[in-house]
Write an enzyme that holds these catalytic residues in place. Structure first.
Site, PDB file in Angstrom:
ATOM      1  N   ASP A  24     -11.509  28.136 -22.174  1.00 33.07           N
ATOM      2  CA  ASP A  24     -12.259  26.884 -22.319  1.00 33.07           C
ATOM      3  C   ASP A  24     -12.371  26.495 -23.793  1.00 33.07           C
ATOM      4  O   ASP A  24     -12.408  27.368 -24.663  1.00 33.07           O
ATOM      5  CB  ASP A  24     -13.658  27.087 -21.712  1.00 33.07           C
ATOM      6  CG  ASP A  24     -14.340  25.769 -21.396  1.00 33.07           C
ATOM      7  OD1 ASP A  24     -13.703  24.705 -21.535  1.00 33.07           O
ATOM      8  OD2 ASP A  24     -15.518  25.809 -21.003  1.00 33.07           O
ATOM      9  N   ASN A  26     -10.447  23.814 -25.372  1.00 31.96           N
ATOM     10  CA  ASN A  26      -9.288  23.151 -25.996  1.00 31.96           C
ATOM     11  C   ASN A  26      -9.641  21.746 -26.478  1.00 31.96           C
ATOM     12  O   ASN A  26      -9.248  21.330 -27.574  1.00 31.96           O
ATOM     13  CB  ASN A  26      -8.132  23.023 -24.994  1.00 31.96           C
ATOM     14  CG  ASN A  26      -7.579  24.362 -24.571  1.00 31.96           C
ATOM     15  OD1 ASN A  26      -7.933  25.387 -25.136  1.00 31.96           O
ATOM     16  ND2 ASN A  26      -6.712  24.353 -23.574  1.00 31.96           N
ATOM     17  N   ASN A  72      -9.790  19.907 -12.010  1.00 32.89           N
ATOM     18  CA  ASN A  72      -9.096  19.294 -13.155  1.00 32.89           C
ATOM     19  C   ASN A  72      -8.185  18.133 -12.751  1.00 32.89           C
ATOM     20  O   ASN A  72      -7.825  17.305 -13.578  1.00 32.89           O
ATOM     21  CB  ASN A  72      -8.283  20.329 -13.949  1.00 32.89           C
ATOM     22  CG  ASN A  72      -9.131  21.285 -14.766  1.00 32.89           C
ATOM     23  OD1 ASN A  72      -8.731  22.412 -15.046  1.00 32.89           O
ATOM     24  ND2 ASN A  72     -10.328  20.848 -15.159  1.00 32.89           N
ATOM     25  N   GLU A 211     -17.315  42.726 -15.070  1.00 35.22           N
ATOM     26  CA  GLU A 211     -18.198  42.587 -16.239  1.00 35.22           C
ATOM     27  C   GLU A 211     -17.887  41.239 -16.881  1.00 35.22           C
ATOM     28  O   GLU A 211     -16.707  40.896 -17.079  1.00 35.22           O
ATOM     29  CB  GLU A 211     -17.920  43.706 -17.249  1.00 35.22           C
ATOM     30  CG  GLU A 211     -18.207  45.100 -16.735  1.00 35.22           C
ATOM     31  CD  GLU A 211     -19.700  45.359 -16.570  1.00 35.22           C
ATOM     32  OE1 GLU A 211     -20.492  44.839 -17.374  1.00 35.22           O
ATOM     33  OE2 GLU A 211     -20.062  46.081 -15.620  1.00 35.22           O
TER      34      GLU A 211
HETATM   35  C1  FPP Z   1     -10.328  23.986 -20.776  1.00 38.28           C
HETATM   36  O1  FPP Z   1     -10.555  23.323 -21.976  1.00 38.28           O
HETATM   37  C2  FPP Z   1      -8.908  24.215 -20.634  1.00 38.28           C
HETATM   38  C3  FPP Z   1      -8.142  23.666 -19.681  1.00 38.28           C
HETATM   39  C4  FPP Z   1      -8.657  22.747 -18.649  1.00 38.28           C
HETATM   40  C5  FPP Z   1      -6.700  23.904 -19.641  1.00 38.28           C
HETATM   41  C6  FPP Z   1      -6.277  25.276 -20.075  1.00 38.28           C
HETATM   42  C7  FPP Z   1      -4.848  25.185 -20.339  1.00 38.28           C
HETATM   43  C8  FPP Z   1      -4.183  25.800 -21.331  1.00 38.28           C
HETATM   44  C9  FPP Z   1      -4.741  26.806 -22.222  1.00 38.28           C
HETATM   45  C10 FPP Z   1      -2.773  25.464 -21.567  1.00 38.28           C
HETATM   46  C11 FPP Z   1      -1.877  25.527 -20.374  1.00 38.28           C
HETATM   47  C12 FPP Z   1      -1.687  26.917 -19.881  1.00 38.28           C
HETATM   48  C13 FPP Z   1      -0.512  27.439 -19.517  1.00 38.28           C
HETATM   49  C14 FPP Z   1      -0.467  28.778 -18.860  1.00 38.28           C
HETATM   50  C15 FPP Z   1       0.760  26.753 -19.747  1.00 38.28           C
HETATM   51  P1  FPP Z   1     -11.190  21.878 -21.935  1.00 38.28           P
HETATM   52  O2  FPP Z   1     -10.092  20.887 -22.016  1.00 38.28           O
HETATM   53  O3  FPP Z   1     -12.097  21.734 -20.764  1.00 38.28           O
HETATM   54  O4  FPP Z   1     -12.012  21.917 -23.277  1.00 38.28           O
HETATM   55  P2  FPP Z   1     -13.405  21.226 -23.566  1.00 38.28           P
HETATM   56  O5  FPP Z   1     -14.425  21.870 -22.659  1.00 38.28           O
HETATM   57  O6  FPP Z   1     -13.628  21.559 -25.004  1.00 38.28           O
HETATM   58  O7  FPP Z   1     -13.233  19.755 -23.314  1.00 38.28           O
END
Ligand code: FPP
Length: 257
Positions: A24, A26, A72, A211
């Site tokens: 989480d 990104n 998502n 855990e």
């Molecule tokens: C949550 O961060 C992350 C996601 C919804 C996507 C996770 C995906 C990746 C790490 C890349 C793709 C993975 C692979 C295996 C190719 P968010 O966008 O909800 O962040 P925020 O809470 O800060 O908005």
């Protein structure tokens, strides 16, 4: 693998066999740099590569990464498209390394909403790596724990209807065989990055005795050192599995057996 444990000062026998990660943060990582959200996802993929390689080298049995939840799909269309594009890229670019590292790859989740080209990339990689002997790397895609449990219930109901199983004989071990995670080691540890303290429909059945570790680091900043920091914290936890502290000293070893 023990060489990598030694290098990071980790005791191999105190490591989890199966780790789930809720990646989480990104979006926040990108926004804080005035970048588009997809830049955070792109950096997130680099961390996926780094952490899965390290987990394999440490001898972790299974790593399950939450890449895209059922919910998502409701994100803006361009973000969903960008995430699917990154996934496509990852499946193509990582194939060589996954095969070379003897990793067993699988996708867990509801595949019905995935596009046919992504599906065939996944199926190819699953097929090509199914006899590998190294770490199980699972990517949770279009995944929700409740949906997974419902799919398992439906599989069992159709077995009962077909006369292949009896309702009275259904037990936890049998039920687990119908989950997407069938055959994986028990989930020992869940890590969630970015400071949020929720399970968000991730591995609900499997998390029964896991855990939990909540790390404030945003996923794109979650590097090897941060991962090892959490592994060290796991090594220091006493796991009781419902027993008393007095029993644990004697029994934990056999439960972990
Ligand atoms: C949550 O961060 C992350 C996601 C919804 C996507 C996770 C995906 C990746 C790490 C890349 C793709 C993975 C692979 C295996 C190719 P968010 O966008 O909800 O962040 P925020 O809470 O800060 O908005």
């Amino acid at each position: 693998m023990s060489q990598t444990c030694a290098q990071w000062h980790l005791e191999p026998t105190r490591l989890p066999r199966h780790i789930g990660i809720i990646m989480d943060g990104n979006g926040r990582w990108a926004t804080s740099r005035r970048l588009p959200r997809v830049a955070g996802h792109r950096k997130g993929v680099e961390r996926v590569q780094e952490i899965s390689e390290l987990a394999g080298n440490l001898g972790i049995g299974a790593l399950t990464l939450y890449a895209f939840s059922d919910e998502n799909w409701r994100r803006p269309e361009d973000e969903v498209g960008a995430l699917m594009g990154l996934l496509r890229w990852y499946l193509r670019a990582e194939k060589k390394r996954i095969v070379k590292n003897d990793v067993q790859f699988r996708v867990i989740g509801d595949r019905r909403k995935l596009s046919s080209d992504i599906l065939s990339l996944i199926q190819d990689l699953e097929l090509e790596t199914r006899n590998n002997k190294g770490m199980h790397l699972s990517v949770a895609l279009s995944y929700g724990g409740r949906g997974e449990i419902l799919r398992a219930v439906k599989r069992i109901v159709s077995q009962v209807e077909a006369g292949e199983a009896f309702a009275d004989d259904i037990d936890e071990a049998g039920f687990e065989k119908c989950l997407d995670t069938a055959g994986l080691p028990p989930l020992d540890m869940i890590v969630r990055t970015s400071g949020e303290r929720r399970v968000s429909n991730f591995l609900l059945w499997q998390a029964a005795y896991a855990e939990f570790f909540f790390d404030d680091t945003l996923w794109p900043d979650f590097d090897s050192a941060r991962f090892v920091h959490n592994l060290r914290a796991f090594s220091g936890r006493e796991r009781r599995f419902g027993l008393t502290p007095e029993q644990v000293g004697k029994k934990t070893a056999s439960l972990l057996g």
